[in-house]
Design an enzyme around this catalytic site. Sequence first.
Site, PDB file in Angstrom:
ATOM      1  N   HIS A  87       0.824  -1.215   0.000  1.00  0.00           N
ATOM      2  CA  HIS A  87       0.000   0.000   0.000  1.00  0.00           C
ATOM      3  C   HIS A  87       0.852   1.256   0.000  1.00  0.00           C
ATOM      4  CE1 HIS A  87       0.931  -0.802   4.242  1.00  0.00           C
ATOM      5  NE2 HIS A  87       0.680   0.470   4.518  1.00  0.00           N
ATOM      6  N   ASP A 139       0.415   4.958   1.768  1.00  0.00           N
ATOM      7  CA  ASP A 139      -0.371   5.448   2.896  1.00  0.00           C
ATOM      8  C   ASP A 139      -1.405   6.475   2.415  1.00  0.00           C
ATOM      9  OD1 ASP A 139       1.004   3.990   4.858  1.00  0.00           O
ATOM     10  OD2 ASP A 139       2.581   5.519   4.995  1.00  0.00           O
ATOM     11  N   HIS A 190       4.677   0.065   0.339  1.00  0.00           N
ATOM     12  CA  HIS A 190       5.406  -0.700   1.338  1.00  0.00           C
ATOM     13  C   HIS A 190       4.541  -1.829   1.885  1.00  0.00           C
ATOM     14  CE1 HIS A 190       3.460   2.679   3.400  1.00  0.00           C
ATOM     15  NE2 HIS A 190       3.418   1.931   4.504  1.00  0.00           N
ATOM     16  N   ARG A 193       5.510   6.392  13.492  1.00  0.00           N
ATOM     17  CA  ARG A 193       5.565   6.979  12.145  1.00  0.00           C
ATOM     18  C   ARG A 193       5.050   8.417  12.148  1.00  0.00           C
ATOM     19  NH1 ARG A 193       1.468   4.474   7.938  1.00  0.00           N
ATOM     20  NH2 ARG A 193       0.154   6.184   8.645  1.00  0.00           N
TER      21      ARG A 193
HETATM   22  C1  SIN Z   1       3.132   1.167   7.787  1.00  0.00           C
HETATM   23  O1  SIN Z   1       2.425   0.456   7.061  1.00  0.00           O
HETATM   24  O2  SIN Z   1       3.218   2.380   7.640  1.00  0.00           O
HETATM   25  C2  SIN Z   1       3.943   0.493   8.881  1.00  0.00           C
HETATM   26  C3  SIN Z   1       5.192  -0.072   8.343  1.00  0.00           C
HETATM   27  C4  SIN Z   1       5.924  -0.924   9.328  1.00  0.00           C
HETATM   28  O3  SIN Z   1       5.482  -1.069  10.470  1.00  0.00           O
HETATM   29  O4  SIN Z   1       6.960  -1.468   8.957  1.00  0.00           O
END
Ligand code: SIN
Length: 323
Positions: free
Chosen positions: A148, A150, A298, A313
């Site tokens: 995805h 974000d 990611h 994040r």
């Molecule tokens: C996310 O999807 O932003 C989290 C990524 C992660 O925890 O590695």
Amino acid sequence: MTTTDAIIVEPTQEQIATVTKSRRMLPNTTVMNGPCAYLATERRRLAALQYEHFEVTQLSATIGGEIQGLDLTGPLSDEVIAEVRKALHDYKVIFWRNQPLTTDQHVAFASRFGSLETHPFLPPNTNQPELVRFAKNVNTSGYENGWHHDVTWRAEPSMGAVLHAITVPAVGGDTLFADMYAAYDGLPDDIRERVNTMTAEHDFMSAFGRLLPKGERDEMRERYPLVEHPVAPRHEATGRRYLYVNRYFTSRILGVSEAESIELIEMLSRQADYPEYQCRYRWQNDSVAFWDNRAVQHYAASDYWPEKRVMERASVIGNRPSV
Ligand code: SIN
């Protein structure tokens, strides 16, 4: 021959095009195999890059650079920040080791790249509403293990995110990143031409809305109506087109039948699966990643349950994607 004697072949654009055309569909599938020759130009461009304020180790063909020689916990000049931004655009996702950021330092660093968003669905860190906290353990398993971008359901989705690893398991919990320029460049010519003029609808509902009580869901729908973005926008800094479709939030491709929309979303999303377009990061406590949320998708591997994994994040608000 030693590695230093290796002969570097300089293919012409015509040779790259010819080899690219030699890719074939695997029988009875819509999956292409064969050489991803179009990666050569970008792979070599990255290999030749040099920066003034730090060094970068290239992690994969076209995506991923690990930065050495920069302390993110301290003050950084505007020149350094400009060079970090350039490295982000070059490598699409950049990483650092050994950065014991406090929450204030995390927010301060990410804020150098723009205003930070607060996420209406994900739980924040208790001190800093701009930090989303992903805290996994025996009771809460990971659900970010699907490709995805974000927040594409926002009218102005994030331009990038800075992720700080606070506690990571001894084994597992890697994050994978896929280069969405490469995904676009690798499409068959006819599909690439089609997606250039296509628009898709994005929606938070199937990922986040179904967990909410009805009243709250309606309120969130009012705050975050359906949005439309180009399927292959042009990156505002690099000018390159990238694929901007993901299974979590892209609800429909406009102007085609429902069946074709489902098929196209599936086919375009599957492009992230090519290992040739990916890099994979093995976290340590206090590693930091900064990804360009337009240029990459990611995938957080969820292979460590019941161990603990805690990440925070900060997401930087971006501009509306356009062609
Ligand atoms: C996310 O999807 O932003 C989290 C990524 C992660 O925890 O590695």
